[in-house]
Design a protein around this motif. Structure first.
Motif, PDB file in Angstrom:
ATOM      1  N   LEU A   1       0.837  -1.194   0.000  1.00 23.78           N
ATOM      2  CA  LEU A   1       0.000   0.000   0.000  1.00 23.78           C
ATOM      3  C   LEU A   1       0.878   1.253   0.000  1.00 23.78           C
ATOM      4  O   LEU A   1       2.039   1.217   0.407  1.00 23.78           O
ATOM      5  N   LYS A   2       0.305   2.351  -0.430  1.00 24.30           N
ATOM      6  CA  LYS A   2       1.041   3.615  -0.420  1.00 24.30           C
ATOM      7  C   LYS A   2       1.184   4.169   0.996  1.00 24.30           C
ATOM      8  O   LYS A   2       2.163   4.841   1.306  1.00 24.30           O
TER       9      LYS A   2
ATOM     10  N   GLU B   1     -11.493  -3.627  -2.766  1.00 17.24           N
ATOM     11  CA  GLU B   1     -12.661  -3.168  -2.025  1.00 17.24           C
ATOM     12  C   GLU B   1     -12.323  -2.861  -0.569  1.00 17.24           C
ATOM     13  O   GLU B   1     -12.929  -1.980   0.057  1.00 17.24           O
ATOM     14  N   ILE B   2     -11.342  -3.583  -0.011  1.00 15.89           N
ATOM     15  CA  ILE B   2     -11.033  -3.484   1.417  1.00 15.89           C
ATOM     16  C   ILE B   2     -10.094  -2.326   1.738  1.00 15.89           C
ATOM     17  O   ILE B   2     -10.309  -1.601   2.711  1.00 15.89           O
ATOM     18  N   VAL B   3      -9.056  -2.157   0.946  1.00 14.43           N
ATOM     19  CA  VAL B   3      -8.008  -1.203   1.309  1.00 14.43           C
ATOM     20  C   VAL B   3      -8.488   0.241   1.123  1.00 14.43           C
ATOM     21  O   VAL B   3      -9.354   0.512   0.287  1.00 14.43           O
ATOM     22  N   PRO B   4      -7.933   1.167   1.898  1.00 14.81           N
ATOM     23  CA  PRO B   4      -8.322   2.576   1.765  1.00 14.81           C
ATOM     24  C   PRO B   4      -8.015   3.122   0.371  1.00 14.81           C
ATOM     25  O   PRO B   4      -6.994   2.784  -0.221  1.00 14.81           O
ATOM     26  N   ARG B   5      -8.910   3.913  -0.149  1.00 15.39           N
ATOM     27  CA  ARG B   5      -8.773   4.605  -1.430  1.00 15.39           C
ATOM     28  C   ARG B   5      -8.754   3.652  -2.625  1.00 15.39           C
ATOM     29  O   ARG B   5      -8.436   4.049  -3.733  1.00 15.39           O
TER      30      ARG B   5
ATOM     31  N   LYS C   1       0.122   0.467  -4.171  1.00 12.90           N
ATOM     32  CA  LYS C   1       1.382   0.774  -4.829  1.00 12.90           C
ATOM     33  C   LYS C   1       1.768  -0.324  -5.809  1.00 12.90           C
ATOM     34  O   LYS C   1       2.191  -0.038  -6.933  1.00 12.90           O
ATOM     35  N   CYS C   2       1.643  -1.601  -5.388  1.00 17.03           N
ATOM     36  CA  CYS C   2       2.009  -2.695  -6.299  1.00 17.03           C
ATOM     37  C   CYS C   2       1.455  -4.032  -5.822  1.00 17.03           C
ATOM     38  O   CYS C   2       1.100  -4.200  -4.646  1.00 17.03           O
ATOM     39  N   PHE C   3       1.367  -4.975  -6.758  1.00 16.44           N
ATOM     40  CA  PHE C   3       1.015  -6.365  -6.504  1.00 16.44           C
ATOM     41  C   PHE C   3       2.147  -7.246  -7.009  1.00 16.44           C
ATOM     42  O   PHE C   3       2.720  -6.995  -8.084  1.00 16.44           O
ATOM     43  N   HIS C   4       2.461  -8.294  -6.256  1.00 17.41           N
ATOM     44  CA  HIS C   4       3.433  -9.305  -6.679  1.00 17.41           C
ATOM     45  C   HIS C   4       2.847 -10.699  -6.446  1.00 17.41           C
ATOM     46  O   HIS C   4       1.931 -10.868  -5.633  1.00 17.41           O
TER      47      HIS C   4
END
Length: 274
Positions: A55-56, A219-223, A229-232
């Motif tokens: 996350l950012k 849906e869960i994370v803020p904003r 920021k990224c997915f791996h």
């Protein structure tokens, strides 16, 4: 949502990452079978493929207190839950062992739930590492009532909790939980959720699970997407292969499936060669 994530994360990118990880795993298993002294090192990993997210910003504490259920299209359990040996954990106060058994019996019972344990019994009877290991090995999966979930890491330990416990609500939700994974948002910016399992889910099934998980995570994370920021994708002991990274081209908000083709090829080739 489906159009948005497939525009941001190309299926070909996910497929290459999944295939690279599966080939890496196969090669490692073959190598370890020829070197028995490496068996202990192999045991440090597990059989799951993880979708890791960065996350950012650090998520609000309220989102980190309990795991979030992530429905998957394909179960990570090796068999149908009715044939497995399951353990149900209750808090013993709001939900007692007796009330849990009655609730299960009222719905016809679940033959796979072979034991109901109270948190107090876990605290008193499973204090040592050896006793926890025996409990770990006694069941195929663990479930817990919702109010017991936040207390489990302290009682069972983080390693046990992350590797073995699949937690859910009670009764009819057991079947739903068997087709789900867990997102435990950390107090930092990096977290992970299981989306595949070696020997259980095939490449195409893992790809479908990846997209299902991304939908729910966003849906869960803020904003939502703006907060990611990224997915791996990775095994617990492999390289992390990027499938999405937020970019800000020209100083404007925007996203990109990957940082670039050159970087993508380099990471994927590294996973194959390891």
């Amino acid at each position: 949502m489906a159009d948005s994530r497939r525009e941001r994360i190309k299926e070909e990118t996910v497929r290459k990452a999944v295939n690279a990880l599966l080939k890496w795993r196969q090669k490692k298993l073959q190598s370890n079978s020829d070197h028995e002294e490496e068996e202990e090192e192999e045991s440090e990993g597990d059989d799951f493929i993880y979708l890791s997210l960065t996350l950012k910003k650090v998520p609000p504490k309220a989102l980190t207190l309990a795991p979030h259920r992530i429905p998957l299209r394909h179960s990570l359990l090796p068999e149908h839950h009715s044939t497995l040996n399951l353990c149900l954990i209750v808090d013993g106060k709001k939900v007692t062992a007796e009330s849990a058994l009655k609730a299960l019996a009222a719905q016809g019972g679940d033959p796979s739930v072979n034991q109901v344990l109270k948190l107090s019994k876990l605290k008193s009877d499973y204090r040592s590492f050896d006793s926890k290991k025996r409990l770990y090995d006694s069941f195929d999966a663990f479930f817990a009532t919702e109010n017991a979930v936040p207390l489990l890491p302290k009682v069972l330990g983080k390693v046990f909790y992350k590797k073995k416990a699949d937690c859910s609500n009670l009764e009819e939700e057991i079947e739903s939980a068997c087709n789900s994974s867990l997102l435990c948002l950390s107090a930092g910016t990096c977290s992970a959720v299981r989306v595949g399992r070696w020997g259980v889910t095939e490449g195409g099934e893992i790809i479908e699970n990846v997209y299902e998980a991304i939908d729910r995570v966003v849906e869960i994370v803020p904003r939502k997407w703006a907060g990611i920021k990224c997915f791996h994708l990775k095994f617990s002991d492999s390289l992390a292969l990027p499938i999405y990274e937020y970019l800000q081209p020209g100083g404007e908000d925007g996203g990109s499936s990957l940082v670039g083709e050159k970087r993508k090829r380099g990471v994927l080739d590294s996973a194959r060669k390891k």
